[in-house]
Design a protein around this motif. Structure first.
Motif, mmCIF file in Angstrom:
data_model
loop_
_atom_site.group_PDB
_atom_site.id
_atom_site.type_symbol
_atom_site.label_atom_id
_atom_site.label_comp_id
_atom_site.label_asym_id
_atom_site.label_seq_id
_atom_site.Cartn_x
_atom_site.Cartn_y
_atom_site.Cartn_z
ATOM 1 N N LYS A 11 12.596 29.395 79.782
ATOM 2 C CA LYS A 11 11.194 28.972 79.862
ATOM 3 C C LYS A 11 10.966 28.006 81.034
ATOM 4 C CE LYS A 11 10.227 29.684 74.911
ATOM 5 N NZ LYS A 11 9.637 29.091 73.672
ATOM 6 N N TYR A 51 3.185 36.854 73.097
ATOM 7 C CA TYR A 51 3.168 36.067 71.861
ATOM 8 C C TYR A 51 2.005 36.468 70.950
ATOM 9 C CZ TYR A 51 6.881 32.763 73.203
ATOM 10 O OH TYR A 51 8.094 32.172 73.509
ATOM 11 N N HIS A 54 1.428 35.348 67.381
ATOM 12 C CA HIS A 54 1.020 33.969 67.091
ATOM 13 C C HIS A 54 -0.444 33.692 67.453
ATOM 14 C CE1 HIS A 54 5.097 33.002 66.109
ATOM 15 N NE2 HIS A 54 5.552 33.101 67.341
ATOM 16 N N PHE A 59 -1.151 26.535 67.577
ATOM 17 C CA PHE A 59 -0.434 26.178 68.806
ATOM 18 C C PHE A 59 -0.506 27.264 69.880
ATOM 19 C CE2 PHE A 59 2.726 27.910 65.763
ATOM 20 C CZ PHE A 59 3.233 28.976 66.491
ATOM 21 N N LEU A 63 0.856 27.139 73.728
ATOM 22 C CA LEU A 63 2.034 27.975 73.999
ATOM 23 C C LEU A 63 1.797 28.817 75.259
ATOM 24 C CD1 LEU A 63 4.774 29.188 73.152
ATOM 25 C CD2 LEU A 63 3.541 30.677 71.556
ATOM 26 N N ARG A 87 20.225 33.823 69.074
ATOM 27 C CA ARG A 87 19.478 32.833 68.280
ATOM 28 C C ARG A 87 20.395 31.656 67.903
ATOM 29 N NH1 ARG A 87 13.806 33.374 67.841
ATOM 30 N NH2 ARG A 87 13.946 32.337 65.829
ATOM 31 N N THR A 93 14.008 26.041 66.611
ATOM 32 C CA THR A 93 12.788 26.008 67.442
ATOM 33 C C THR A 93 12.464 24.588 67.896
ATOM 34 O OG1 THR A 93 11.954 27.869 66.123
ATOM 35 C CG2 THR A 93 10.345 26.677 67.481
ATOM 36 N N ARG A 104 18.918 24.467 72.958
ATOM 37 C CA ARG A 104 17.732 23.616 72.762
ATOM 38 C C ARG A 104 18.124 22.155 72.548
ATOM 39 N NH1 ARG A 104 14.388 28.191 69.370
ATOM 40 N NH2 ARG A 104 12.989 28.847 71.037
ATOM 41 N N ILE A 111 9.131 20.673 70.781
ATOM 42 C CA ILE A 111 8.945 22.010 70.201
ATOM 43 C C ILE A 111 8.106 22.895 71.124
ATOM 44 C CG2 ILE A 111 6.917 21.383 68.822
ATOM 45 C CD1 ILE A 111 8.101 23.213 66.588
ATOM 46 N N ASP A 112 7.252 22.289 71.934
ATOM 47 C CA ASP A 112 6.409 23.085 72.843
ATOM 48 C C ASP A 112 7.194 23.542 74.069
ATOM 49 O OD1 ASP A 112 3.936 22.730 71.358
ATOM 50 O OD2 ASP A 112 4.163 20.625 71.915
ATOM 51 N N ASN A 114 10.660 24.230 74.800
ATOM 52 C CA ASN A 114 11.963 24.295 74.136
ATOM 53 C C ASN A 114 12.977 25.225 74.822
ATOM 54 O OD1 ASN A 114 10.782 26.643 73.326
ATOM 55 N ND2 ASN A 114 10.869 26.237 71.135
ATOM 56 N N HIS A 117 13.539 31.422 74.910
ATOM 57 C CA HIS A 117 13.049 32.341 73.879
ATOM 58 C C HIS A 117 14.120 33.368 73.600
ATOM 59 C CE1 HIS A 117 10.853 35.490 71.787
ATOM 60 N NE2 HIS A 117 11.459 36.328 72.605
ATOM 61 N N GLY A 118 14.203 33.828 72.350
ATOM 62 C CA GLY A 118 15.067 34.962 72.021
ATOM 63 C C GLY A 118 14.433 35.826 70.961
HETATM 64 P P1 RTP Z 1 10.508 31.772 70.578
HETATM 65 O O1 RTP Z 1 9.659 32.883 69.973
HETATM 66 O O2 RTP Z 1 9.881 31.139 71.779
HETATM 67 O O3 RTP Z 1 11.917 32.251 70.824
HETATM 68 O O4 RTP Z 1 10.685 30.607 69.518
HETATM 69 P P2 RTP Z 1 10.994 30.727 67.985
HETATM 70 O O5 RTP Z 1 11.183 32.178 67.590
HETATM 71 O O6 RTP Z 1 12.106 29.777 67.694
HETATM 72 O O7 RTP Z 1 9.662 30.173 67.354
HETATM 73 P P3 RTP Z 1 8.295 30.939 66.985
HETATM 74 O O8 RTP Z 1 7.976 30.626 65.576
HETATM 75 O O9 RTP Z 1 8.366 32.384 67.392
HETATM 76 O O10 RTP Z 1 7.237 30.191 67.903
HETATM 77 C C1 RTP Z 1 7.077 30.523 69.266
HETATM 78 C C2 RTP Z 1 6.958 29.259 70.069
HETATM 79 O O11 RTP Z 1 5.758 28.588 69.701
HETATM 80 C C3 RTP Z 1 5.965 27.192 69.720
HETATM 81 N N1 RTP Z 1 5.693 26.628 68.408
HETATM 82 N N2 RTP Z 1 5.055 25.524 68.248
HETATM 83 N N3 RTP Z 1 3.763 23.273 67.144
HETATM 84 C C4 RTP Z 1 4.360 24.140 66.337
HETATM 85 O O12 RTP Z 1 4.377 24.013 65.140
HETATM 86 C C5 RTP Z 1 4.995 25.292 66.935
HETATM 87 N N4 RTP Z 1 5.612 26.247 66.276
HETATM 88 C C6 RTP Z 1 6.060 27.113 67.222
HETATM 89 C C7 RTP Z 1 7.395 26.936 70.104
HETATM 90 O O13 RTP Z 1 7.444 26.616 71.487
HETATM 91 C C8 RTP Z 1 8.078 28.256 69.828
HETATM 92 O O14 RTP Z 1 9.176 28.464 70.669
#
Ligand code: RTP
Ligand code: MG
Length: 141
Positions: A11, A51, A54, A59, A63, A87, A93, A104, A111-112, A114, A117-118
């Motif tokens: 990222k 994304y 989401h 967020f 993001l 992972r 996360t 990480r 968290i923003d 981080n 991504h995987g």
């Molecule tokens: P990623 O998709 O980036 O690999 O991360 P992840 O699976 O560990 O987490 P995910 O739930 O898919 O969320 C995607 C990205 O959104 C941001 N996020 N912010 N503020 C919050 O509560 C929140 N939750 C998620 C994070 O940057 C996360 O990597």
């Protein structure tokens, strides 16, 4: 365990820290092979589509803003159990909750922002790989 492919993104925060090589070294040391790679500065449309799951989350706007704030390095990693292995290497996360020695924990602050991504499942890996790479851009080795 089966040979899998997964999508990894280094990222903008980790690219800005000059940590591309350190992060790819962790994948390679864990037995994952880079079979496709490119650096790209994502548009809002491309990051938002990536994304899309989401889209309704509070967020989402931050993001997409973060993911378009600078270039990223997108790769396809291949190896035994590549999806879960990646992972595990990434860590939780929220970097504050990530286990010591994970990417990480070592390279991310918040968290923003981080670091990586995987893909989180075979289905998301297939979708995410084809979102960034054509078959002719993936080099089996
Ligand atoms: P990623 O998709 O980036 O690999 O991360 P992840 O699976 O560990 O987490 P995910 O739930 O898919 O969320 C995607 C990205 O959104 C941001 N996020 N912010 N503020 C919050 O509560 C929140 N939750 C998620 C994070 O940057 C996360 O990597
Ligand atoms: Mg995710």
């Amino acid at each position: 365990m089966a040979i899998e492919r997964t999508l990894s993104i280094i990222k903008p925060d980790a690219v800005a820290k000059n940590a591309i090589g350190d992060i790819i070294a962790r994948f390679e040391k864990a037995g994952l092979k880079v079979v496709a790679a490119k650096m790209v500065h994502l548009s809002e449309e491309k990051a938002g589509g990536f994304y899309a799951e989401h889209k309704e989350r509070p967020f989402f706007k931050d993001l997409v803003g973060f993911m378009t704030s600078g270039p990223v390095v997108v790769q396809v990693l291949e190896g035994e159990g590549a999806i879960a292995k990646n992972r595990d290497l990434m860590g939780a996360t929220n970097p504050k909750e990530a286990a010591p020695g994970t990417i990480r924990a070592d390279f991310a602050e918040t968290i923003d922002a981080n670091a990586v991504h995987g893909s989180d499942s075979p289905e998301s890996a297939a979708r995410e790989i084809s979102y960034f790479f054509g078959n002719d851009e993936i080099c089996p080795r």
